[in-house]
Design an enzyme around this catalytic site. Structure first.
Site, short mmCIF file in Angstrom:
data_model
loop_
_atom_site.label_atom_id
_atom_site.label_comp_id
_atom_site.label_asym_id
_atom_site.label_seq_id
_atom_site.Cartn_x
_atom_site.Cartn_y
_atom_site.Cartn_z
N CYS A 134 34.84 38.46 3.00
CA CYS A 134 34.23 37.69 4.09
C CYS A 134 34.44 36.19 3.87
CB CYS A 134 32.75 38.02 4.18
SG CYS A 134 31.86 37.04 5.39
N CYS A 137 31.50 33.98 4.80
CA CYS A 137 30.42 33.96 3.79
C CYS A 137 30.83 33.12 2.57
CB CYS A 137 30.11 35.35 3.27
SG CYS A 137 30.04 36.65 4.49
N ASP A 138 32.03 33.29 2.08
CA ASP A 138 32.38 32.78 0.76
C ASP A 138 33.45 31.70 0.73
OD1 ASP A 138 30.57 34.60 -0.36
OD2 ASP A 138 32.06 36.19 -0.42
#
Ligand code: NDP
Length: 308
Positions: A134, A137-138
């Site tokens: 992701c 997200c990261d």
């Protein structure tokens, strides 16, 4: 006699816990089967910085614990067990867990989706450290670093383009030279000065040292030749798989198994609702899943009321 619960929630990511919170506050006495690995995909995410209300960010597992604690405070009962099968043919619906039968007037399915992983050597150790599924997200953790993205679909193009905001260089690794990605997204990635695309390449092993990921061994499937590519971050974008097998086709899904909503969050079976990534092929965010979990609980409450 088997007790009939007014609502059973299956699955425990942000959608499930939010559905549990709302159902508990609506005095529906919800019972949740959270799965043996409760918390869902966010248990694999190191830091969540895009969920409103956490100005300093929060760890994925920590946030799931907070959501659970909050819902339990209002009476959500949670069992960390997997649902093996269901019978949605008549009401009360039947749910089997470790061979035991549970009955419910309504069900909210929040089992989510699993990113597909490559499953090559070194992957398990680096999950959530250098290897992610992701970018939203990261991605921000790889500022000015070199990252790779695996896949040749729209997800890979989108992740790669998004990662250019942070990373110094993004290399897309694709196993063929034909792309499933839409032309527009492929062209955008190809035209980006920070993105390089390597075709006919397959990651066969992840390389790391004590600090984390250092690179990948990639192979040309045509002749088996290998080379090493350096990277501190890797994003696998080879597709997602909704967790719907236990339903055995009893609610209508699309061809890939994602549950389809019939009316608001209700599925093709009246009284059975679904929320979060198990229905979502588009947004796949914690915040959107939580929002949909809230909607499903409200829909379930109103539907149960309409049955009396
Ligand atoms: P896709 O199925 O479209 O693409 C998956 C890619 O991963 C393919 O290139 C495939 O290679 C590759 N792949 C699969 N398994 C492996 C493996 N084991 N090793 C290496 N490579 C592998 O999935 P996406 O997640 O990209 O997209 C899913 C759907 O979501 C699509 O309909 C897409 O259009 C949509 N989507 C739309 C977006 C948008 O419009 N903004 C953004 C993201 C997704 P191969 O081609 O060889 O099979």
């Amino acid at each position: 006699m088997t007790t009939t619960h007014s609502v059973i929630i299956i699955g425990s990511g942000p959608a499930g816990y939010t559905a549990g919170l709302y159902a508990a506050r609506a005095m529906m006495e919800p019972l949740m089967f959270a799965g043996y690995m409760s918390g869902g995909q966010l248990m694999l995410t190191s830091d969540i910085e895009n969920f409103p209300g956490y100005p300093q960010g929060i760890g994925g597992p920590e946030m799931m614990l907070e959501l659970r604690t909050q819902a339990e405070r209002f009476g959500l009962k949670v069992q960390d067990k997997n649902v093996e099968k269901v019978d949605l043919g008549s009401r009360p619906f039947k749910v089997w867990v470790e061979g035991q039968e549970f009955n419910a007037e309504s069900i909210i399915i929040c089992t989510g989706a699993e990113a597909t992983w490559l499953g090559v050597e070194g992957e398990e150790e680096q999950k959530g450290r250098g290897i992610s599924t992701c970018a939203t997200c990261d991605g921000a953790f790889f500022k000015n670093e070199e990252v790779i993205v695996i896949g040749g679909g729209d997800s890979a193009m989108e992740e790669a383009t998004f990662l250019t905001r942070f990373a110094e260089k993004v290399t897309i690794i694709h196993r063929r030279d034909v792309f499933k990605a839409s032309k527009v997204m492929l062209e955008r990635a190809k035209a980006h000065p920070k993105i390089e695309i390597k075709t006919h390449r397959q990651v066969t092993k992840w390389l790391s040292d004590e600090k984390g990921l250092t690179g990948a061994l990639i192979e040309d499937p045509r002749d088996g030749s290998t080379e090493e590519i350096a990277c501190t971050g890797a994003f696998i974008a080879i597709g997602h798989k909704p967790i719907t097998e236990f339903l055995a086709g009893q609610v209508v899904t699309d061809s890939e198994g994602y549950i389809l909503h019939e009316e608001h969050t209700m599925t093709s079976v009246p009284g059975v609702f679904a929320a979060g990534d198990v229905v979502d092929t588009r947004y796949r965010q914690a915040i959107t899943a939580a929002g949909m979990g809230c909607q499903a609980a409200i829909d379930a409450e109103r539907w149960l009321e309409s049955q009396h």
